[in-house]
Scaffold this motif. Structure first.
Motif, PDB file in Angstrom:
ATOM      1  N   ARG A   1       0.829  -1.207   0.000  1.00 54.78           N
ATOM      2  CA  ARG A   1       0.000   0.000   0.000  1.00 54.78           C
ATOM      3  C   ARG A   1       0.865   1.260   0.000  1.00 54.78           C
ATOM      4  NH1 ARG A   1      -3.576  -1.090  -2.781  1.00 54.78           N
ATOM      5  NH2 ARG A   1      -4.165   1.059  -2.476  1.00 54.78           N
ATOM      6  N   VAL A   2       1.975   1.231   0.716  1.00 56.09           N
ATOM      7  CA  VAL A   2       2.878   2.388   0.736  1.00 56.09           C
ATOM      8  C   VAL A   2       3.477   2.589  -0.649  1.00 56.09           C
ATOM      9  CG1 VAL A   2       5.088   3.224   1.614  1.00 56.09           C
ATOM     10  CG2 VAL A   2       3.380   2.318   3.183  1.00 56.09           C
ATOM     11  N   GLN A   3       3.895   1.509  -1.290  1.00 59.00           N
ATOM     12  CA  GLN A   3       4.465   1.615  -2.626  1.00 59.00           C
ATOM     13  C   GLN A   3       3.434   2.146  -3.621  1.00 59.00           C
ATOM     14  OE1 GLN A   3       5.966  -2.343  -3.252  1.00 59.00           O
ATOM     15  NE2 GLN A   3       8.005  -1.814  -2.447  1.00 59.00           N
ATOM     16  N   LYS A   4       2.209   1.668  -3.511  1.00 59.08           N
ATOM     17  CA  LYS A   4       1.148   2.148  -4.405  1.00 59.08           C
ATOM     18  C   LYS A   4       0.865   3.630  -4.137  1.00 59.08           C
ATOM     19  CE  LYS A   4      -1.734   1.082  -7.647  1.00 59.08           C
ATOM     20  NZ  LYS A   4      -1.215   0.725  -8.977  1.00 59.08           N
ATOM     21  N   GLY A   5       0.901   4.017  -2.865  1.00 60.11           N
ATOM     22  CA  GLY A   5       0.712   5.426  -2.525  1.00 60.11           C
ATOM     23  C   GLY A   5       1.786   6.307  -3.126  1.00 60.11           C
ATOM     24  N   LEU A   6       3.016   5.823  -3.138  1.00 63.31           N
ATOM     25  CA  LEU A   6       4.104   6.575  -3.755  1.00 63.31           C
ATOM     26  C   LEU A   6       3.906   6.696  -5.265  1.00 63.31           C
ATOM     27  CD1 LEU A   6       7.140   5.145  -1.763  1.00 63.31           C
ATOM     28  CD2 LEU A   6       6.121   7.412  -1.550  1.00 63.31           C
ATOM     29  N   GLN A   7       3.374   5.645  -5.893  1.00 61.47           N
ATOM     30  CA  GLN A   7       3.079   5.709  -7.326  1.00 61.47           C
ATOM     31  C   GLN A   7       2.000   6.749  -7.609  1.00 61.47           C
ATOM     32  OE1 GLN A   7       1.968   1.749  -8.468  1.00 61.47           O
ATOM     33  NE2 GLN A   7       4.075   0.968  -8.415  1.00 61.47           N
ATOM     34  N   TYR A   8       0.948   6.755  -6.792  1.00 63.64           N
ATOM     35  CA  TYR A   8      -0.114   7.745  -6.965  1.00 63.64           C
ATOM     36  C   TYR A   8       0.421   9.159  -6.767  1.00 63.64           C
ATOM     37  CZ  TYR A   8      -3.777   4.166  -6.941  1.00 63.64           C
ATOM     38  OH  TYR A   8      -4.588   3.106  -7.240  1.00 63.64           O
ATOM     39  N   ALA A   9       1.274   9.332  -5.764  1.00 62.20           N
ATOM     40  CA  ALA A   9       1.838  10.653  -5.492  1.00 62.20           C
ATOM     41  C   ALA A   9       2.666  11.138  -6.680  1.00 62.20           C
ATOM     42  CB  ALA A   9       2.684  10.617  -4.230  1.00 62.20           C
ATOM     43  N   TYR A  10       3.449  10.241  -7.265  1.00 60.54           N
ATOM     44  CA  TYR A  10       4.274  10.590  -8.420  1.00 60.54           C
ATOM     45  C   TYR A  10       3.387  11.047  -9.580  1.00 60.54           C
ATOM     46  CZ  TYR A  10       7.597  10.000 -12.259  1.00 60.54           C
ATOM     47  OH  TYR A  10       8.386  10.208 -13.345  1.00 60.54           O
ATOM     48  N   ALA A  11       2.347  10.282  -9.862  1.00 60.06           N
ATOM     49  CA  ALA A  11       1.456  10.614 -10.982  1.00 60.06           C
ATOM     50  C   ALA A  11       0.695  11.910 -10.724  1.00 60.06           C
ATOM     51  CB  ALA A  11       0.486   9.462 -11.221  1.00 60.06           C
ATOM     52  N   HIS A  12       0.234  12.095  -9.506  1.00 58.07           N
ATOM     53  CA  HIS A  12      -0.601  13.255  -9.215  1.00 58.07           C
ATOM     54  C   HIS A  12       0.199  14.553  -9.130  1.00 58.07           C
ATOM     55  CE1 HIS A  12      -3.672  10.181  -7.837  1.00 58.07           C
ATOM     56  NE2 HIS A  12      -4.195  10.797  -8.874  1.00 58.07           N
TER      57      HIS A  12
ATOM     58  N   ARG B   1       2.305  15.327 -11.341  1.00 57.18           N
ATOM     59  CA  ARG B   1       2.258  15.760 -12.735  1.00 57.18           C
ATOM     60  C   ARG B   1       0.856  16.209 -13.139  1.00 57.18           C
ATOM     61  NH1 ARG B   1       6.231  13.831 -11.001  1.00 57.18           N
ATOM     62  NH2 ARG B   1       8.219  13.849 -12.044  1.00 57.18           N
ATOM     63  N   LEU B   2      -0.162  15.510 -12.656  1.00 60.17           N
ATOM     64  CA  LEU B   2      -1.536  15.899 -12.962  1.00 60.17           C
ATOM     65  C   LEU B   2      -1.858  17.275 -12.401  1.00 60.17           C
ATOM     66  CD1 LEU B   2      -3.552  12.591 -12.450  1.00 60.17           C
ATOM     67  CD2 LEU B   2      -3.230  13.863 -14.563  1.00 60.17           C
ATOM     68  N   LYS B   3      -1.316  17.594 -11.237  1.00 63.53           N
ATOM     69  CA  LYS B   3      -1.568  18.889 -10.616  1.00 63.53           C
ATOM     70  C   LYS B   3      -1.062  20.013 -11.518  1.00 63.53           C
ATOM     71  CE  LYS B   3       0.775  20.213  -6.925  1.00 63.53           C
ATOM     72  NZ  LYS B   3       1.243  20.351  -5.534  1.00 63.53           N
ATOM     73  N   LYS B   4       0.102  19.823 -12.111  1.00 60.74           N
ATOM     74  CA  LYS B   4       0.662  20.828 -13.016  1.00 60.74           C
ATOM     75  C   LYS B   4      -0.196  20.951 -14.270  1.00 60.74           C
ATOM     76  CE  LYS B   4       5.403  20.056 -11.450  1.00 60.74           C
ATOM     77  NZ  LYS B   4       5.059  19.198 -10.323  1.00 60.74           N
ATOM     78  N   ARG B   5      -0.656  19.814 -14.795  1.00 55.00           N
ATOM     79  CA  ARG B   5      -1.484  19.820 -15.999  1.00 55.00           C
ATOM     80  C   ARG B   5      -2.806  20.545 -15.756  1.00 55.00           C
ATOM     81  NH1 ARG B   5      -2.854  14.006 -17.839  1.00 55.00           N
ATOM     82  NH2 ARG B   5      -0.608  13.886 -17.590  1.00 55.00           N
ATOM     83  N   GLU B   6      -3.422  20.276 -14.608  1.00 52.68           N
ATOM     84  CA  GLU B   6      -4.698  20.910 -14.285  1.00 52.68           C
ATOM     85  C   GLU B   6      -4.520  22.401 -14.019  1.00 52.68           C
ATOM     86  OE1 GLU B   6      -6.099  18.590 -11.043  1.00 52.68           O
ATOM     87  OE2 GLU B   6      -6.608  16.880 -12.314  1.00 52.68           O
ATOM     88  N   ALA B   7      -3.420  22.783 -13.394  1.00 54.90           N
ATOM     89  CA  ALA B   7      -3.164  24.200 -13.135  1.00 54.90           C
ATOM     90  C   ALA B   7      -3.009  24.956 -14.448  1.00 54.90           C
ATOM     91  CB  ALA B   7      -1.917  24.363 -12.269  1.00 54.90           C
ATOM     92  N   ARG B   8      -2.310  24.363 -15.401  1.00 57.29           N
ATOM     93  CA  ARG B   8      -2.140  25.005 -16.710  1.00 57.29           C
ATOM     94  C   ARG B   8      -3.484  25.148 -17.414  1.00 57.29           C
ATOM     95  NH1 ARG B   8       1.924  25.827 -20.767  1.00 57.29           N
ATOM     96  NH2 ARG B   8       1.060  25.602 -22.849  1.00 57.29           N
ATOM     97  N   ALA B   9      -4.346  24.132 -17.320  1.00 55.39           N
ATOM     98  CA  ALA B   9      -5.660  24.209 -17.954  1.00 55.39           C
ATOM     99  C   ALA B   9      -6.499  25.330 -17.342  1.00 55.39           C
ATOM    100  CB  ALA B   9      -6.388  22.870 -17.824  1.00 55.39           C
TER     101      ALA B   9
END
Length: 87
Positions: free
Chosen positions: A9-20, A22-30
């Motif tokens: 679960r910790v490893q999966k959480g780190l994967q989600y954090a990594y992806a999000h 980048r998503l945060k930057k994409r959404e901010a630009r939009a």
């Protein structure tokens, strides 16, 4: 057993954090583009024509600063739009 589940679960959480991150930057630009577009349309120009006009007028403002101007400084933004229209 519990340890291996927690580790996964910790490893999966780190994967989600990594992806999000980048998503945060994409959404901010939009959101910034939407704000610029709304501000530009008040003065009769579309977002794409504004960006093209800024490029031709050699005005080097980034999208983040343009969105701040569109929200907080409408008179300054209008001056920039007028320069972009001359282009």
């Amino acid at each position: 057993n519990c340890w291996s589940l927690a580790l996964r679960r910790v490893q999966k959480g780190l994967q989600y954090a990594y992806a999000h991150r980048r998503l945060k930057k994409r959404e901010a630009r939009a959101v910034q583009i939407q704000q610029i577009n709304a501000g530009a349309r008040e003065y009769g120009i579309s977002y794409s024509r504004l960006i093209r006009g800024l490029y031709l007028a050699d005005i080097g403002l980034n999208r983040k600063m343009l969105s701040v101007l569109a929200r907080q400084e409408p008179y300054s933004f209008r001056a920039i739009v007028e320069e972009a229209k001359k282009g």
